[in-house]
Design an enzyme around this catalytic site. Sequence first.
Site, PDB file in Angstrom:
ATOM      1  N   CYS B  88      35.964  51.715  -5.553  1.00 40.40           N
ATOM      2  CA  CYS B  88      35.775  52.604  -4.174  1.00 40.40           C
ATOM      3  C   CYS B  88      37.151  52.000  -3.383  1.00 40.40           C
ATOM      4  CB  CYS B  88      34.483  52.458  -3.565  1.00 40.40           C
ATOM      5  SG  CYS B  88      34.148  53.749  -2.292  1.00 40.40           S
ATOM      6  N   HIS B 202      31.152  55.153  -7.468  1.00 42.24           N
ATOM      7  CA  HIS B 202      30.715  54.196  -7.512  1.00 42.24           C
ATOM      8  C   HIS B 202      29.713  54.120  -8.952  1.00 42.24           C
ATOM      9  CE1 HIS B 202      30.799  52.466  -3.689  1.00 42.24           C
ATOM     10  NE2 HIS B 202      31.028  53.711  -3.150  1.00 42.24           N
ATOM     11  N   GLU B 204      28.298  51.887 -10.046  1.00 41.45           N
ATOM     12  CA  GLU B 204      26.787  51.402  -9.885  1.00 41.45           C
ATOM     13  C   GLU B 204      25.638  52.202  -9.470  1.00 41.45           C
ATOM     14  OE1 GLU B 204      29.097  51.065  -7.959  1.00 41.45           O
ATOM     15  OE2 GLU B 204      28.717  50.519  -5.912  1.00 41.45           O
TER      16      GLU B 204
END
Lengths: 257, 225
Positions: B88, B202, B204
């Site tokens: 990011c 992202h 995650e």
Amino acid sequence: MALAKRIIPCLDVDNGRVVKGVQFVDIRDAGNPVEVAKRYNEQGADEITFLDITATHQGRATTVNMVEEIAREVFIPLTVGGGIRSVEDIRVMLNAGADKVGINSAAVTNPEFVREASEKFGAQCIVVAIDAKKVSAEGDPGRWEIFTHGGRKSTGIDAVEWAIKMAAYGAGEILLTSMDQDGVKSGYDLGVTRAISDAVDIPVIASGGVGNLQHLVDGVVEGKADAVLAASIFHFGEYSVPEAKQFMASQGIEIRF
Amino acid sequence: MSAFASNTIAIIDYGMGNLHSVASAFEKVAPDAHVLVTSDIVAIKAADRVVLPGVGAIRDCVGEIRRLGFDTLVLDVIASGKPVLGICVGMQVLMQSSEENDGIDCLNILPGVVKFFGKKLHDTSGEHLKVPHMGWNQVDHLPVKGKVHPLWAGIEQGSRFYFVHSYYVDAADDQQVAGRCHYSRDFAVALSHENLFAVQFHPEKSHDNGLQLLKNFSSWNGKTV
């Protein structure tokens, strides 16, 4: 190739249990938040919203632990709202693993709080939650006002103007709940959803009133919502997230599978 | 390789946001790895793999990176040849500059600039496109040196990842673009340069596809071919 419209199951949590009120009053138990969040994650939910309606301090500590537990196991975005009143409240929730926080009453009391929060943590994690109620008479042009304190307190503030202001103050997203509709299962208030979505450049999540899958479609197609939030239709097993996605896709809506 | 060979993944902590999600995701996909969230320069340099995350305003991110001396650290770590992953704003800081916060000089590690999506965006069908670009969008893998990058292993072409950003990378070197997305325009969402890989989304927070990418990173040797 396009951005998918999001389906967001919402967990209203009171003292460590998922509950769902009808028009914010009558409460039914729907399970342990961590288990419920994991179930929606496995079902392919696009995000999860955790709305803490606990009033006590002890309950708040439980919430932080639960957010931590969810964030350790659920790898989709998690928004936590309810009782967020200070920069410290935000920090605690983000550190616990929330990706975004929802600010509601505190924004009405002190709009500068939204600006401060956005500057400090970034617009991407600031969701302004708006509870709107229709105040215009049937047949008149639509007008909606902001209500706080779980829908009990009128503010006299115009909902569309408020949304524009919150976007200008640095909100990254608007969670719009229609108080007339919430828990009554007759669909979103499409009028206010459309009015706000057209008026602001930031994404709008429609909330309040979903009773069937067509309501989700209407929220996107008629209300122009970027995401649709629902609670009880998922909690009590009437529909699963995959069923909702299949139906929305069949109506031509861009969906993530 | 010693008998104590281990896999240490250091997530650089420069005070910008919660990094536990990234750490939790690595712990899930690489249970044998030693995952550190750290600002200890010695530990970061000693790690086998390094992650440069980032959330919030780029002025604050770049400012903190410089204040802590991490600009040199990032350069050193990349030069050492170990696998490095930017996420990011951790991707955006690698570029030359950003339009955000009235213009910010970034770390100038990769050629290209970071630009604002714009206001009142509409797609060709007239649909109002909101900014931030928030949610799940499809990513096309582009070949690097004629091959699919190892970090895309097991991830289908066009898979969706979770994005939330108002500024995008306008890459100057097409050869470095390993992934592309479309939102009002085509833009780079994955950049590859030798042992460095950087993504706008992202991983995650991108469920199975994101976890797969992190899993690939946790065993990547830093080579593109």
